[in-house]
Design an enzyme around this catalytic site. Structure first.
Site, PDB file in Angstrom:
ATOM      1  CD  GLU A  43      -2.959  -0.856  -0.115  1.00 12.82           C
ATOM      2  OE1 GLU A  43      -2.980   0.236  -0.698  1.00 12.82           O
ATOM      3  OE2 GLU A  43      -3.638  -1.832  -0.493  1.00 12.82           O
ATOM      4  CE1 TYR A 126      -6.678   3.144  -0.719  1.00 12.25           C
ATOM      5  CE2 TYR A 126      -4.309   3.160  -0.314  1.00 12.25           C
ATOM      6  CZ  TYR A 126      -5.427   2.548  -0.840  1.00 12.25           C
ATOM      7  OH  TYR A 126      -5.330   1.344  -1.454  1.00 12.25           O
ATOM      8  CG  ASP A 144      -8.109   4.463  -4.699  1.00 11.95           C
ATOM      9  OD1 ASP A 144      -9.360   4.452  -4.766  1.00 11.95           O
ATOM     10  OD2 ASP A 144      -7.411   3.730  -5.404  1.00 11.95           O
ATOM     11  CB  CYS A 196     -15.042   2.730 -13.442  1.00 15.83           C
ATOM     12  SG  CYS A 196     -15.951   4.290 -13.278  1.00 15.83           S
ATOM     13  CB  CYS A 203     -20.256   2.208 -19.580  1.00 14.78           C
ATOM     14  SG  CYS A 203     -19.457   3.722 -18.996  1.00 14.78           S
ATOM     15  CB  CYS A 206     -19.599  -1.262 -15.768  1.00 16.49           C
ATOM     16  SG  CYS A 206     -19.442  -0.723 -14.048  1.00 16.49           S
ATOM     17  CB  CYS A 212     -23.609   3.845 -13.599  1.00 20.07           C
ATOM     18  SG  CYS A 212     -22.401   5.190 -13.752  1.00 20.07           S
TER      19      CYS A 212
END
Length: 350
Positions: A43, A126, A144, A196, A203, A206, A212
């Site tokens: 991370e 985060y 994030d 995305c 899309c 997705c 959405c």
DNA sequence: AACCCGTGGCA
DNA sequence: TTGCCAAGGGT
């Protein structure tokens, strides 16, 4: 809300990307969680950095320092050298501070709550949420750049970043499930990274295409809005590359704070509009035709390069000589590495 | 709050 | 070439 997170988890079960620091969904369901040390390391490396760039560094660090205790005992210079090329070197300095604090204050075990993780150096909102969720399966919400983009589109939020951050965080928090929060955190980020995406979002495939709002409104590709940035100025400087008769190189360790802090580099001038020459040692300096060009986050740098061969007995005003056998160009940050690549050609040593 | 802090890939 | 972007944190 529950249906949204559930549908994303179903997608993740089939499409989770494979990463060395990650435990597969099937194993997590069986109760297997990843090593918190490996998660923390990943991370921190992934802060503003792509997965592709991180892979090899993560592997190398785990091999050199398999535990947080081993890392805490490492020499500062070894950590900085191993991090060279990855960028944002304050991360490496904080990495060491954090490891030593985990050993000193937590018996070498990473704390397992958001609040406790947040107190550690280099761990912000985060990263604290990511470690708590991924390594300890706590229902924390990661926010994030991916999550910001996904939320802005899912709810068709047109407020520009960073002003929109609180609203996007609130939406993300409302979606975080109590079950499998670690998988869910990784799922939203994977969705942002693979479907995305900033440009040309896919899309059509997705898992959230139906709920959405931006897709319905046709605004997905233009979200999230961002406040415009200033354009980057150019700074100039002079770097001095001196080589002693025995092959040793004149280098210096940069100050702990600021640009390239704590990293190895060539002595030189400040970087600004018109640098004043400042040779670190008396010598017959030769200017190279080529200059090193490098772009940092907020400015372009053009470095003029001066080279010289100096006598064995010379004493430098700045820096210290490092024997040829103890100097590895890979320990240099990229801007300094570019200087080396141009200068070394004219300073061969047999 | 705004600014500082790397790097490499991409269009 | 230029600007944008990537699993942000510190000050």
């Amino acid at each position: 809300m529950r249906e949204l997170s559930a549908s994303l988890l179903e997608w993740y079960d089939q499409h989770a990307r494979i990463m060395p620091w990650r435990t597969a969904p099937a194993d997590r369901k069986a109760g297997v969680l990843p090593d918190p040390y490996a998660v923390w390391l990943s991370e921190v490396m992934l802060q503003q950095t792509t997965v592709a760039a991180v892979r090899e560094y993560h592997r190398k660090f785990l091999q050199l320092w398999p535990t947080v205790t081993a890392l805490a005992q490492a020499e500062d210079a070894d950590i900085m050298a191993a991090w060279a090329g990855l960028g944002y070197y304050a991360r490496a300095r904080n990495l060491l501070k954090c490891a030593r604090q985990v050993v000193a204050d937590h018996h070498g075990q990473f704390p397992d709550t958001y609040e406790a993780l947040l107190t550690l150096p280099g761990i912000g909102p985060y990263t604290a949420a990511a470690i708590a969720a991924i390594a300890f399966d706590r229902p924390e919400t990661v926010v994030d750049g991916n999550v910001e983009r996904v939320m802005a589109r899912l709810y068709d939020i047109h407020t520009p970043l960073p002003a929109a951050k609180p609203a996007l965080t609130a939406q993300a928090s409302a979606l975080t499930p109590d079950k499998r929060p670690g998988d869910y955190a990784q799922a939203v980020m994977d969705l942002g990274a693979t479907i995305c995406t900033p440009r040309n979002p896919a899309c059509g495939i997705c898992p959230w295409r139906d709920p959405c709002a931006a897709r319905r409104a046709g605004t997905a590709a233009e979200l999230p809005k961002k406040t415009p940035k200033k354009k980057t100025p150019t700074r100039r400087g002079i770097a001095y590359v001196a080589r002693r008769a025995d092959g040793a190189w004149l280098l210096e360790t940069r100050p702990e704070t600021g640009l390239l802090g704590g990293m190895l580099g060539w002595p030189g001038t400040d970087w600004g509009d018109a640098p004043t020459p400042a040779p670190p040692i008396a010598a017959d300096w030769t200017m190279l035709d080529a200059e090193a060009r490098h772009t940092f986050t907020h400015f372009h740098l053009r470095l003029q390069i001066m080279t010289a061969r100096v006598a064995q007995t010379c004493v430098p005003a700045r820096g210290q000589f490092i024997a040829a056998g103890e100097f590895s160009p890979s320990a240099l940050p990229t801007a300094m590495r570019k200087v080396y690549d141009l200068a070394a050609v004219t300073l061969r040593h047999d």
